[in-house]
Scaffold this active site. Structure first.
Site, PDB file in Angstrom:
ATOM      1  N   GLU A 155     -13.831  26.683  41.003  1.00 19.91           N
ATOM      2  CA  GLU A 155     -13.059  27.732  40.330  1.00 19.91           C
ATOM      3  C   GLU A 155     -12.650  28.741  41.382  1.00 19.91           C
ATOM      4  OE1 GLU A 155     -15.236  29.853  37.294  1.00 19.91           O
ATOM      5  OE2 GLU A 155     -15.755  28.043  36.180  1.00 19.91           O
TER       6      GLU A 155
ATOM      7  N   GLU B  52     -12.616  39.195  32.142  1.00 19.62           N
ATOM      8  CA  GLU B  52     -13.068  37.878  31.699  1.00 19.62           C
ATOM      9  C   GLU B  52     -12.054  37.181  30.788  1.00 19.62           C
ATOM     10  OE1 GLU B  52     -15.953  35.964  32.447  1.00 19.62           O
ATOM     11  OE2 GLU B  52     -15.762  37.398  34.089  1.00 19.62           O
TER      12      GLU B  52
ATOM     13  N   LYS C 221     -14.177  35.150  25.386  1.00 19.01           N
ATOM     14  CA  LYS C 221     -15.154  35.274  26.467  1.00 19.01           C
ATOM     15  C   LYS C 221     -15.740  36.682  26.421  1.00 19.01           C
ATOM     16  CE  LYS C 221     -14.878  33.255  30.342  1.00 19.01           C
ATOM     17  NZ  LYS C 221     -14.530  32.891  31.723  1.00 19.01           N
TER      18      LYS C 221
ATOM     19  N   GLU D 173      -8.496  33.616  27.636  1.00 16.82           N
ATOM     20  CA  GLU D 173      -9.390  33.181  26.548  1.00 16.82           C
ATOM     21  C   GLU D 173     -10.028  34.401  25.874  1.00 16.82           C
ATOM     22  OE1 GLU D 173     -11.932  29.698  27.891  1.00 16.82           O
ATOM     23  OE2 GLU D 173     -10.830  30.133  29.726  1.00 16.82           O
TER      24      GLU D 173
END
Length: 432
Positions: free
Chosen positions: A249, A314, A308, A305
């Protein structure tokens, strides 16, 4: 031998309640020209949607079952049959990652999983072998916190609690099976914690400053190389200098809380576009300690997202919004010239936020849950709620909403540096 191709990929996380269905997501992955995709679980609908595409796939064994698999070959065989063999080879599964960042967790129960990690990897490797599957590499992902020290890079050393018991057998396994050390590597976090000493351009691959490691004599032109080489030197100290590194990542957040410096679309696009140019360079650039080595990578992430937890960043790593529109255009093959992309919105938060920040209760808050939350915030000691006790200077007006806003602000101010959870998105407001 055919040259190993960088083929930059994308992390497809699914922690959102508003994300497009897998078939649509696979279309979006194709528009990025991603060569690979990494999944955090073996979702059947996603694996079927990837069937017949030319996209190489990485799937993940959930953290919770590692311990059981480590002592149970039958369970390892069944997991491989159900979640990998069932889709193979029409879905090009190439990587099987055992757990996600399990070496970052520090509780006693977590430490039991550490010791189960390599035995579980061996059993899964054996299960693949008995199925006659030779093309799938087994690995595990780790965060940069596996290092005890990372600066200068030549000083890179694994933490003593995992060095000999976990990292050495892990590296031995990866070396023997010609697999990779999968690392989650985020210059954003290193920079945002030290933005006074590290230049933003250095973190974004924009050239300018360089850094020379006083011990190795190597010169660094960007923060990512520095972080990757600290892992390399740590492996070298363990006697495994040649295990290849895979960036599991990396990326840059396109938004965040009001006080999260540098989290914006401009920097996210700049980081990822420059990254892709670097990774796809021919001949390969590698890093100063390992020049000319291909660095395969997955960019984080496909979507913003919304489910999260943690700080605002985040929920803002996506290259796409959940409605399928792109946050900024990007081509992961690096073939699109940087100059041909349309202009980006000017960054507004590359300087630290100067104002104060308050937490303000949302309008339609659930009042039953509210009392528990206030009790929690006030129960953390340090006089968090002294001012709203009877006789305290903020006791009046005596309303649940005002008291809650005060309690959360006070809690946030005290605990946010230790990762106090929840979001506090509002710039300071004056409570009259």
């Amino acid at each position: 031998a055919k040259a190993f191709h960088p083929k930059v990929g994308v992390n497809y996380g699914t922690l959102g309640n508003n994300l497009p269905k897998p078939s649509k997501s696979v279309e979006l992955i194709k528009t990025l020209k991603a060569g690979r995709v990494k999944l955090y679980n073996p979702n059947p609908e996603i694996l079927n949607a990837l069937n017949g595409t030319n996209i190489q796939v990485s799937i993940m064994v959930p953290n919770e079952i590692i311990t059981n698999i480590s002592t149970n070959q039958t369970m390892a065989n069944e997991w491989v049959h159900t979640n990998l063999v069932a889709y193979y080879p029409h879905t090009l599964i190439r990587y099987l990652l055992v757990g996600n960042e399990i070496l970052s967790f520090m509780g006693e129960d977590d430490k039991k999983v550490w010791h189960a990690l390599v035995p579980a990897m061996r059993k899964l490797q054996y299960a693949l072998k008995t199925c006659g599957i030779r093309k799938v590499k087994v690995g595990t992902t780790m965060a940069m916190d596996v290092l005890e020290s990372s600066f200068p890079p030549s000083n890179g050393t694994f933490r003593s609690d995992i060095g000999l018991p976990v990292m050495r057998p892990l590296l031995q396994f990866l070396s023997r099976t010609k697999s990779f050390l999968f690392v989650d590597c985020y210059p954003y976090f290193a920079w945002s914690q030290s933005y006074k000493t590290i230049s933003l351009d250095y973190a974004l691959f924009n050239g300018g400053k360089t850094y020379k490691d006083p011990v190795s004599g190597l010169t660094y032109t960007n923060l990512l190389d520095q972080m990757l080489d600290s892992i390399h030197f740590a492996m070298k100290k363990m006697g495994y200098p040649d295990v290849r590194i895979w960036i599991a990542e990396t990326g840059w957040p396109n938004g965040g809380d009001v006080d999260q410096i540098g989290a914006n679309v401009y920097n996210a696009a700049t980081y990822n576009r420059n990254l892709v140019q670097k990774l796809n360079a021919k001949p390969p650039l590698g890093t100063p300690a390992r020049p000319g080595v291909v660095l395969p990578s997955f960019v984080f992430s496909l979507y913003n997202e919304n489910q999260k937890g943690g700080q605002g960043t985040e929920r803002h790593w996506g290259m796409f919004y959940p409605n399928g529109s792109s946050v900024y255009p990007i081509d992961l093959t690096g073939e699109t010239r940087l100059s041909s992309y349309p202009p980006l919105p000017k960054p507004e938060n590359n300087e630290p936020y100067k104002g104060k920040i308050w937490c303000v209760l949302v309008k339609d808050a659930n009042m039953t849950l509210l009392n528990d939350a206030v009790t929690y915030a006030c129960g953390q000691g340090n006089g968090t709620c002294a001012a709203i006790q009877p006789g305290g200077k903020c006791f009046k007006p005596q309303s649940a909403v005002c008291h809650a806003s005060y309690a959360f602000s006070s809690y946030f101010a005290q605990f946010r540096s230790q990762g106090g959870h929840g979001e506090c998105k509002y710039p300071s407001v004056t409570l009259s």
